[in-house]
Design a protein around this motif. Structure first.
Motif, mmCIF file in Angstrom:
data_model
loop_
_atom_site.group_PDB
_atom_site.id
_atom_site.type_symbol
_atom_site.label_atom_id
_atom_site.label_comp_id
_atom_site.label_asym_id
_atom_site.label_seq_id
_atom_site.Cartn_x
_atom_site.Cartn_y
_atom_site.Cartn_z
ATOM 1 N N LEU A 299 0.753 -1.073 0.080
ATOM 2 C CA LEU A 299 -0.043 0.066 -0.024
ATOM 3 C C LEU A 299 0.918 1.166 0.272
ATOM 4 C CD1 LEU A 299 -2.768 -1.028 2.571
ATOM 5 C CD2 LEU A 299 -3.123 -0.601 0.107
ATOM 6 N N LEU A 300 2.179 1.184 0.788
ATOM 7 C CA LEU A 300 2.888 2.431 0.844
ATOM 8 C C LEU A 300 3.517 2.399 -0.380
ATOM 9 C CD1 LEU A 300 4.505 1.835 4.173
ATOM 10 C CD2 LEU A 300 2.888 3.606 3.487
ATOM 11 N N ARG A 301 4.006 1.317 -1.188
ATOM 12 C CA ARG A 301 4.405 1.321 -2.447
ATOM 13 C C ARG A 301 3.469 2.200 -3.523
ATOM 14 N NH1 ARG A 301 4.540 -3.699 -5.950
ATOM 15 N NH2 ARG A 301 2.387 -2.831 -5.996
ATOM 16 N N ASP A 302 2.295 1.756 -3.371
ATOM 17 C CA ASP A 302 1.244 2.422 -4.527
ATOM 18 C C ASP A 302 1.009 3.818 -4.046
ATOM 19 O OD1 ASP A 302 1.087 -0.328 -5.519
ATOM 20 O OD2 ASP A 302 -0.641 -0.780 -4.444
ATOM 21 N N ARG A 303 0.988 4.164 -2.730
ATOM 22 C CA ARG A 303 0.917 5.509 -2.338
ATOM 23 C C ARG A 303 1.955 6.326 -2.809
ATOM 24 N NH1 ARG A 303 0.514 7.806 3.802
ATOM 25 N NH2 ARG A 303 0.069 9.865 3.273
ATOM 26 N N LEU A 304 3.238 5.733 -2.670
ATOM 27 C CA LEU A 304 4.410 6.593 -3.184
ATOM 28 C C LEU A 304 4.527 6.723 -4.507
ATOM 29 C CD1 LEU A 304 7.071 7.471 -2.626
ATOM 30 C CD2 LEU A 304 8.241 5.236 -2.815
ATOM 31 N N ARG A 305 3.955 5.639 -5.457
ATOM 32 C CA ARG A 305 3.606 5.869 -6.752
ATOM 33 C C ARG A 305 2.685 6.963 -7.187
ATOM 34 N NH1 ARG A 305 2.210 0.976 -8.041
ATOM 35 N NH2 ARG A 305 4.385 0.067 -8.457
ATOM 36 N N VAL A 307 1.865 9.779 -5.138
ATOM 37 C CA VAL A 307 2.355 10.774 -4.705
ATOM 38 C C VAL A 307 3.531 11.194 -5.632
ATOM 39 C CG1 VAL A 307 3.616 11.800 -2.792
ATOM 40 C CG2 VAL A 307 1.578 10.250 -2.405
ATOM 41 N N ALA A 308 4.509 10.217 -6.064
ATOM 42 C CA ALA A 308 5.319 10.613 -6.939
ATOM 43 C C ALA A 308 4.845 11.048 -8.392
ATOM 44 C CB ALA A 308 6.339 9.521 -7.436
ATOM 45 N N HIS A 309 3.929 10.662 -8.896
ATOM 46 C CA HIS A 309 3.261 10.484 -10.159
ATOM 47 C C HIS A 309 2.692 12.181 -9.999
ATOM 48 C CE1 HIS A 309 1.225 10.459 -13.901
ATOM 49 N NE2 HIS A 309 0.103 10.643 -13.348
ATOM 50 N N GLU A 310 1.770 12.404 -8.721
ATOM 51 C CA GLU A 310 1.192 13.762 -8.614
ATOM 52 C C GLU A 310 2.443 14.803 -8.530
ATOM 53 O OE1 GLU A 310 -1.027 13.139 -5.246
ATOM 54 O OE2 GLU A 310 -2.809 12.300 -6.323
ATOM 55 N N ALA A 311 3.346 14.441 -7.991
ATOM 56 C CA ALA A 311 4.388 15.481 -7.555
ATOM 57 C C ALA A 311 5.111 15.672 -9.022
ATOM 58 C CB ALA A 311 5.442 15.081 -6.709
ATOM 59 N N LEU A 312 5.400 14.802 -9.752
ATOM 60 C CA LEU A 312 5.737 15.066 -11.013
ATOM 61 C C LEU A 312 5.052 15.925 -11.994
ATOM 62 C CD1 LEU A 312 7.635 11.637 -12.096
ATOM 63 C CD2 LEU A 312 8.660 13.879 -11.342
#
Length: 399
Positions: A299-305, A307-312
């Motif tokens: 879940l943290l991996r998916d959330r990081l993905r 969040v990273a996509h949104e940040a990019l």
């Protein structure tokens, strides 16, 4: 006094007993002994005894269960989870009979399961009360629940290094190891086995001895797992003792109990870190515990993905805005500078000597250098005059 025949005495006893107890049933409390059970034939012979506290026998009578009442054994076992065996104190409904040939014998008509369950519960409660009184640092009550030091130990995020206490080559041992090995997620477990007896006389001391070995081993176990297969209530007596309760409640590693008894809750179940009843469920609990950790990581991996996509995306949008702003600012700057240069070019063109000469002005020069003050001119010298269409030479006559 004239002697009488044995048969006359026997018949007299039969008549007296029949008059006193014939067609009557009485409830008696007695302990079982010398059981000869014949399930295939549907009857059972046994001895009922009464003992004083010092284990001295004060009464002993033969008893039997005939086919018509043999079902009471199975009903008792199903109701209590206690095997019909020797050395159990029971509440029995019996009829009294005397045969001139076979002598006095009690026929058991019914076994009261509630009496046995009550005895077991009273004994268990007495042990728990003693633990609360004598070891309040290890066991205490809160809101009708027993809380122990072992229960309050932090549970490791992943339980992988295990100490297993069980009987060698037992069903519980096989079920636990098989369930761990066949887990669908491919988790690896390191299991150190501490094999010992888990029922019968001396079992509690053997189990506690293994716990002491684990405590002093120096190995950082994530959990201790105690498992055994199914059995009767009496087979689990070692898990209901004061010694076992005290050792489990104060143990410094979380203890997981899968001791295979679905019907009742033992003292070990109540006081350990986690009770899951059966060896298979103990293994399943460990697998599920580790699975929850993996799922949280996923879940943290998916959330990081995300969040990273949104940040990019946000950074790209910000970069686009800054790029557009830079383009706008640079264009305005260049346009302003172009305007300045144009104005300066016009000014320069106006100040260009050739343009000044076209407007009727002339330049006074001496040897190619422009003279701008009268003090620079001397009377009688020859100078040059630059006009729009050419150069003339002149002489200074008078200043």
């Amino acid at each position: 006094m004239s002697p009488i025949r044995l048969s006359d005495l026997a018949f007299t006893l039969e008549a007296v007993i029949d008059e006193a107890f014939g067609q009557k049933a009485v409830w008696v409390v007695a302990e079982t002994s010398d059981i000869k059970n014949y399930p295939d034939r549907g009857y059972c012979f046994l001895t009922l005894v009464e003992r004083e506290s010092g284990k001295e026998t004060v009464a002993k009578l033969d008893a039997c269960i005939w086919r018509r009442n043999y079902h009471t054994i199975n009903e008792f076992q199903q109701e209590t989870g206690v095997a019909f065996a020797r050395n159990i104190q029971l509440l029995l409904l019996v009829s009294v009979g005397f045969s001139p040939v076979y002598g006095l014998r009690l026929e058991i008509l019914k076994i009261d399961p509630s009496y046995t369950l009550g005895n077991l519960e009273r004994e268990r409660q007495a042990v728990l009360d003693s633990l609360v009184t004598n070891r309040p640092d290890l066991v205490w009550r809160e809101a009708d629940q027993y809380i122990t030091a072992n229960q309050l130990l932090p549970r490791p995020t992943v339980m992988q290094r295990l100490a297993l206490i069980t009987a060698p080559n037992s069903d519980g041992w096989r079920d636990f190891r098989h369930e761990l090995a066949q887990n669908p997620f491919g988790y690896d477990f390191v299991v150190d086995e501490f094999l010992t007896q888990v029922q019968g006389q001396g079992a509690e001391r053997a189990i506690c001895g293994r716990l002491d070995q684990i405590r002093t081993s120096g190995v950082a176990y994530d959990a201790v797992v105690i498992v055994r297969g199914g059995g009767s209530q009496l087979d689990f007596g070692s898990f209901d003792t004061y010694l076992m309760g005290e050792t489990v409640a104060g143990f410094n590693i979380p203890i997981l109990a899968g001791i295979g008894h679905e019907r009742n809750v033992s003292i070990t179940d109540l006081l350990c870190h986690q009770s899951v009843k059966t060896p298979t469920k103990a293994a399943a609990f460990l697998i599920e515990h580790n699975r929850q950790f993996e799922e949280s990581c996923l879940l943290l991996r998916d959330r990081l993905r995300v969040v990273a996509h949104e940040a990019l995306l946000s950074a790209r949008e910000q970069l686009d805005r800054e790029t557009e702003r830079l383009r706008f600012v640079s264009q305005n700057f260049l346009r302003d500078r172009h305007t300045d240069l144009t104005e300066k070019a016009v000014t320069l063109r106006h100040l260009d000597p050739s343009n000044v000469l076209r407007r009727g002005y002339a330049l006074l020069l001496r040897n190619g250098r422009i003279l701008t003050q009268t003090t620079d001119v001397k009377s009688g010298e020859i100078l040059q005059v630059q006009m729009r269409d050419g150069m003339i030479t002149t002489k200074v006559v008078e200043l």
